[in-house]
Design a protein around this motif. Structure first.
Motif, PDB file in Angstrom:
ATOM      1  N   TRP A   1       0.858  -1.296  -0.056  1.00 55.76           N
ATOM      2  CA  TRP A   1      -0.048  -0.095   0.114  1.00 55.76           C
ATOM      3  C   TRP A   1       0.916   1.267   0.140  1.00 55.76           C
ATOM      4  O   TRP A   1       0.682   2.177  -0.619  1.00 55.76           O
ATOM      5  CB  TRP A   1      -0.769   0.118   1.080  1.00 55.76           C
ATOM      6  N   PHE A   2       1.726   1.256   1.099  1.00 55.72           N
ATOM      7  CA  PHE A   2       2.658   2.434   0.984  1.00 55.72           C
ATOM      8  C   PHE A   2       3.465   2.821  -0.376  1.00 55.72           C
ATOM      9  O   PHE A   2       3.819   4.038  -0.664  1.00 55.72           O
ATOM     10  CB  PHE A   2       3.884   2.218   2.029  1.00 55.72           C
ATOM     11  N   GLU A   3       3.916   1.748  -0.983  1.00 51.37           N
ATOM     12  CA  GLU A   3       4.678   1.778  -2.373  1.00 51.37           C
ATOM     13  C   GLU A   3       3.767   2.528  -3.186  1.00 51.37           C
ATOM     14  O   GLU A   3       4.126   3.352  -4.103  1.00 51.37           O
ATOM     15  CB  GLU A   3       5.287   0.528  -2.811  1.00 51.37           C
ATOM     16  N   ARG A   4       2.601   2.099  -3.530  1.00 55.28           N
ATOM     17  CA  ARG A   4       1.351   2.727  -4.485  1.00 55.28           C
ATOM     18  C   ARG A   4       1.029   3.928  -3.796  1.00 55.28           C
ATOM     19  O   ARG A   4       0.929   4.852  -4.938  1.00 55.28           O
ATOM     20  CB  ARG A   4       0.277   1.636  -4.431  1.00 55.28           C
ATOM     21  N   TYR A   5       0.993   4.294  -2.837  1.00 53.08           N
ATOM     22  CA  TYR A   5       0.724   5.494  -2.272  1.00 53.08           C
ATOM     23  C   TYR A   5       1.666   6.453  -2.574  1.00 53.08           C
ATOM     24  O   TYR A   5       1.484   7.656  -2.968  1.00 53.08           O
ATOM     25  CB  TYR A   5       0.570   5.418  -0.633  1.00 53.08           C
ATOM     26  N   THR A   6       2.946   6.386  -2.505  1.00 56.12           N
ATOM     27  CA  THR A   6       4.213   6.943  -2.742  1.00 56.12           C
ATOM     28  C   THR A   6       4.338   7.305  -4.158  1.00 56.12           C
ATOM     29  O   THR A   6       4.601   8.580  -4.587  1.00 56.12           O
ATOM     30  CB  THR A   6       5.327   6.513  -2.455  1.00 56.12           C
ATOM     31  N   LEU A   7       3.654   6.460  -4.989  1.00 54.09           N
ATOM     32  CA  LEU A   7       3.680   6.779  -6.665  1.00 54.09           C
ATOM     33  C   LEU A   7       2.751   7.869  -6.997  1.00 54.09           C
ATOM     34  O   LEU A   7       3.121   8.538  -7.911  1.00 54.09           O
ATOM     35  CB  LEU A   7       3.274   5.282  -7.218  1.00 54.09           C
ATOM     36  N   TRP A   8       1.692   8.176  -6.025  1.00 55.02           N
ATOM     37  CA  TRP A   8       1.032   9.441  -6.472  1.00 55.02           C
ATOM     38  C   TRP A   8       1.658  10.762  -6.206  1.00 55.02           C
ATOM     39  O   TRP A   8       1.224  11.707  -6.755  1.00 55.02           O
ATOM     40  CB  TRP A   8      -0.227   9.474  -5.556  1.00 55.02           C
ATOM     41  N   PHE A   9       2.651  10.552  -5.593  1.00 55.36           N
ATOM     42  CA  PHE A   9       3.362  11.770  -5.512  1.00 55.36           C
ATOM     43  C   PHE A   9       4.771  11.592  -6.382  1.00 55.36           C
ATOM     44  O   PHE A   9       5.023  12.841  -7.093  1.00 55.36           O
ATOM     45  CB  PHE A   9       4.258  11.952  -3.901  1.00 55.36           C
ATOM     46  N   ILE A  10       5.658  10.598  -6.502  1.00 53.23           N
ATOM     47  CA  ILE A  10       6.641  10.484  -7.317  1.00 53.23           C
ATOM     48  C   ILE A  10       6.380  10.774  -8.790  1.00 53.23           C
ATOM     49  O   ILE A  10       7.115  11.630  -9.264  1.00 53.23           O
ATOM     50  CB  ILE A  10       7.323   9.008  -7.201  1.00 53.23           C
TER      51      ILE A  10
END
Length: 291
Positions: free
Chosen positions: A47-56
């Motif tokens: 979940w955190f990996e996918r969450y960070t992609l929304w910023f990256i």
């Protein structure tokens, strides 16, 4: 978030009861993403990996767009006299406040995840010590009657004798002669150390990766939420056979574990064979029921 994670980790009874070599337990050809999670902790990591992609992704596109804009608009042929602007309050406020806000949105969930990785939700039900050696793993079940055994990568010529000829379930370079066996839905503390050089104990499906350092004991934990056999590897360059010291953890029902644990105290090889036979009988019964 909890509802999302619960839905992400949901596994149907048919899938959970299927063969132990589900794709979640090992890497697949041309795999680009994480392995399927087999613990709540790994679900949080995904979940955190996918969450960070929304910023990256937006930040990357923004920087790329600004670079392209500057290259085109301020090229020498179109802008022969360079700008001498030295100060812009609005821009400086934006490029200071913006990253601070973004970092806060990243920091809070990352600290929560880091805390979860070192603090199990309940007291561990069992403790296993894993010692990295050149080039195998040694395991010790630390309970009233300690069980100690070594785990080596399975050699091709030994597959038939071990009953592990199926490459789908026991893949080349990942299968071992003696797997770690744990019960499902059980919090397991793992004490990790090394007997010679630095190794690393890594189990991708569980979200576990910790260094094994000589003279030091590092602690991690996992709680597998479904049955199967899961593979990991030493993840710290430790010598010429670094690539040949895999980790295999077999997750079984509590009843199967209790039977294996009792028998393993007297004869580990026979206990492993009996466990494999029990699992295959269960799979056959499930397949027959499905028909």
């Amino acid at each position: 978030m909890k509802k999302f994670l619960a839905g992400l980790g949901a596994v149907s009874p048919v899938v959970a009861a299927s063969s132990a070599f589900a794709a979640a337990g090992q890497p697949t050809p041309w795999q680009l993403s994480f392995q399927d999670p087999a613990s709540a902790l790994m679900e949080q990591i995904i979940w955190f990996e996918r969450y960070t992609l929304w910023f990256i992704v937006p930040i990357t596109l923004l920087v790329l767009g600004l670079l392209a804009w500057c290259i085109v608009k301020y090229r020498a042929s179109a802008h022969p006299v360079p700008s001498r602007t030295s100060h812009n309050t609005l821009i400086e406020v934006i490029w200071t406040a913006g990253p601070v806000i973004i970092l806060l949105f990243l920091a809070v969930p990352s600290f929560q995840l880091l805390t979860a990785q070192y603090n199990p939700e309940q007291e561990p039900d069992m403790t296993i010590k894993a010692t990295g050696m050149q080039w195998n793993w040694e395991y010790e079940y630390q309970d009233e009657e300690p069980l100690i055994f070594s785990s080596f990568m399975l050699r091709e010529q030994d597959r038939a004798d071990a009953g592990k000829e199926d490459l789908a379930e026991f893949p080349r370079l990942l299968a071992v002669d003696n797997e770690v066996v744990v019960p499902v839905n059980t919090t397991v503390r793992v004490l990790v150390t090394a007997g010679d050089v630095i190794h690393a104990f890594a189990m991708p499906s569980f979200g576990v990766k910790v260094d094994a350092v000589p003279g030091r004991i590092n602690e991690t934990w996992f709680n597998a939420n479904r049955e199967g056999i899961f593979y990991g590897q030493c993840s710290e360059l430790c010598g010429k056979d670094h690539a040949f010291m895999p980790i295999a953890i077999r997750v079984v029902s509590q009843e199967q574990f209790d039977s294996w644990r009792t028998q393993a105290q007297a004869d580990l090889g026979e206990a492993n064979r009996a466990l494999m036979a029990s699992i295959r009988d269960e799979e056959t019964n499930v397949a027959d029921a499905g028909n």
